[in-house]
Design an enzyme around this catalytic site. Structure first.
Site, PDB file in Angstrom:
ATOM      1  CD  GLU A 291      -3.210   0.517   2.126  1.00 34.03           C
ATOM      2  OE1 GLU A 291      -4.291   0.000   1.799  1.00 34.03           O
ATOM      3  OE2 GLU A 291      -2.926   0.806   3.307  1.00 34.03           O
ATOM      4  CG  HIS A 312       8.253 -29.601   1.228  1.00 33.82           C
ATOM      5  ND1 HIS A 312       8.834 -30.838   1.043  1.00 33.82           N
ATOM      6  CD2 HIS A 312       8.910 -29.041   2.286  1.00 33.82           C
ATOM      7  CE1 HIS A 312       9.784 -31.023   1.946  1.00 33.82           C
ATOM      8  NE2 HIS A 312       9.852 -29.945   2.714  1.00 33.82           N
ATOM      9  CE  LYS A 426     -12.348   1.304   0.842  1.00 29.77           C
ATOM     10  NZ  LYS A 426     -11.908   2.251   1.903  1.00 29.77           N
TER      11      LYS A 426
END
Length: 452
Positions: A291, A312, A426
């Site tokens: 951010e 792995h 948003k």
């Protein structure tokens, strides 16, 4: 053992081009560090975190602890509601320093739960079913009180608590951490008489772990917040531009090294831990760096892995995939407990060659083997070592990463303290939900959706 965090960047500066870039950037990093203290660059209205540790008083810590104790005394559960920096900082510290299996053992205090960090109907249903019929408290963390995820969770849990325990109990066991003067949550808290703490105007969410945002949930979890603050306070002193030159300042070194790698084609940073308790440190770091730096078409992509587990799964890609990555290892010099591998007469698993060795010794050999393999595979590695896992060292680590990202963002040429891109999703979501005030956008978005 010293509480000092160690940084080794030598295995990151393996190419001549990176070394030259690093030397050029290091002096500039010192100027960027100075700018964080004198506020001479963009984002200077969000620099309250820079001197936050040293500004925290003993009285404030005691007040936070008293509120945590009150919640613990009256509640079986405490639900911390928040998202992003209002969630990840506390979660990172608590997971790093708590018993991994505390939730399966008899409760010594209120069990801390989380809400508002996702939009999950099943999650909220299951959470509400868990606390139904039990006394619980709420820590509601929101600057505005209107952020969708935490606001939904708070509406549901507040109503449930009031219906279950009564309005008076709810009033005494809801804590609001919010704006000092304005916003929906501030207005409600003043009206209802909740205990409140302030999110400082000059501290952004991803830098808020050392405010009440992080300290109260951490105290509820039974951890020593005074030591957490002390560790951050010492790192504040060590990384101040007044204290050390850029060549000696580990925040400047880290910021310059990662930007030197970026300039030389290393676009992805993988934060690697060799201790399972540090998983949410990775998650907190990803938000802090992503951010802060990912804007204007720039920025190192931050991701994380848990070793040896992810060796792995992701190990193959890291070893032989596209060479656009570098790693930052975090290791712990000494564990808090001791477990030795026993001898077995049958030795069917072939492990007698490590009988008598501590598990942590084996882990360190896995770490060293990984370091050598990844260097051979062309992956530069920065190494951070904590002497032990403790409140003090975690506090130091958090502030170190905060200071380094401020410097690094300025080196990159962006404002590290805004996040304009976060608002885009948003706007679209509100339009699709037909939120009042988004009528015009609603039609545009719906038309676009039909074309997809």
């Amino acid at each position: 053992m010293s509480n000092e965090i160690k940084l080794n960047i030598s295995n990151a500066l393996v190419s001549e081009g990176v070394r030259e870039s690093y030397q050029q950037l290091l002096e500039t990093a010192g100027a960027c560090n100075k700018a964080l203290h004198d506020g001479s660059r963009p984002g200077n209205d969000f620099l309250g975190w820079v001197s936050l540790p040293s500004s925290i008083t003993e009285e404030f810590v005691q007040d936070i602890q008293a509120t945590a104790d009150r919640l613990n005394e009256s509640c079986e559960y405490v639900i911390a509601i928040g998202i992003g920096g209002s969630y990840l900082g506390a979660k990172a510290v608590i997971d790093a320093l708590s018993d991994s299996f505390a939730q399966l053992k008899p409760a010594m205090r209120a069990r801390l739960l989380y809400a508002g960090h996702n939009i999950g109907e099943d999650y909220l249903y299951e959470l509400m079913e868990l606390v139904r019929g039990h006394k619980f408290g709420i820590i509601n963390i929101s600057k505005s009180g209107t952020t969708t995820e935490p606001a939904m969770a708070f509406r549901l849990l507040k109503q449930m608590l009031e219906e279950q325990e009564g309005v008076d109990f709810a009033r005494k066991h809801i804590v609001a951490i919010t704006d000092a003067k304005k916003g929906a949550l501030r207005n409600l808290a003043d009206k209802e008489g909740y205990t409140t703490y302030v999110i400082p105007d000059d501290v952004g969410g991803r830098f808020s772990v050392l405010t009440a945002v992080g300290l109260l949930p951490i105290a509820v979890a039974g951890l020593d917040i005074a030591e957490l603050v002390n560790g951050a306070k010492e790192m504040e002193r060590l990384t101040s531009h007044h204290t050390q030159s850029p060549e000696e300042n580990i925040a400047c070194q880290y910021a310059a090294a990662r930007n030197a790698l970026y300039l030389n084609g290393k676009k992805i940073e993988i934060l690697v831990n060799f201790h399972s308790k540090l998983h949410y440190i990775n998650e907190w770091w990803k938000q802090l760096y992503g951010e802060s730096e990912g804007k204007e078409g720039k920025g190192i992509f931050p991701t994380g892995v848990d070793f040896s587990t992810d060796l792995h799964s992701m190990g193959q890609w890291i070893q032989q995939g596209e060479r656009t990555i570098f790693e930052t290892f975090i290791s712990i010099a000494k564990p808090n407990h001791e477990v030795k591998i026993p001898m077995d007469d049958q030795n069917l698993d072939g492990l007698n060659y490590i009988a008598g060795k501590n598990v942590d010794y084996i882990n360190h050999m896995a770490e060293r083997g990984t370091l050598l393999a990844h260097l051979d595979g062309g992956v530069p590695v920065i190494h951070i070592e904590l002497p032990v896992l403790s409140e003090y060292t975690i506090g130091s680590l958090l502030y170190f990463f905060e200071k380094a990202v401020g410097i690094s963002g300025y080196l990159l040429g962006v404002n590290p303290f805004n996040q304009p891109g976060v608002e885009d999703y948003k706007r679209n979501m509100f339009a699709l939900l037909e939120k009042p005030g988004f009528e015009e956008a609603t039609e545009q978005i719906k038309n676009r959706m039909k074309q997809m």
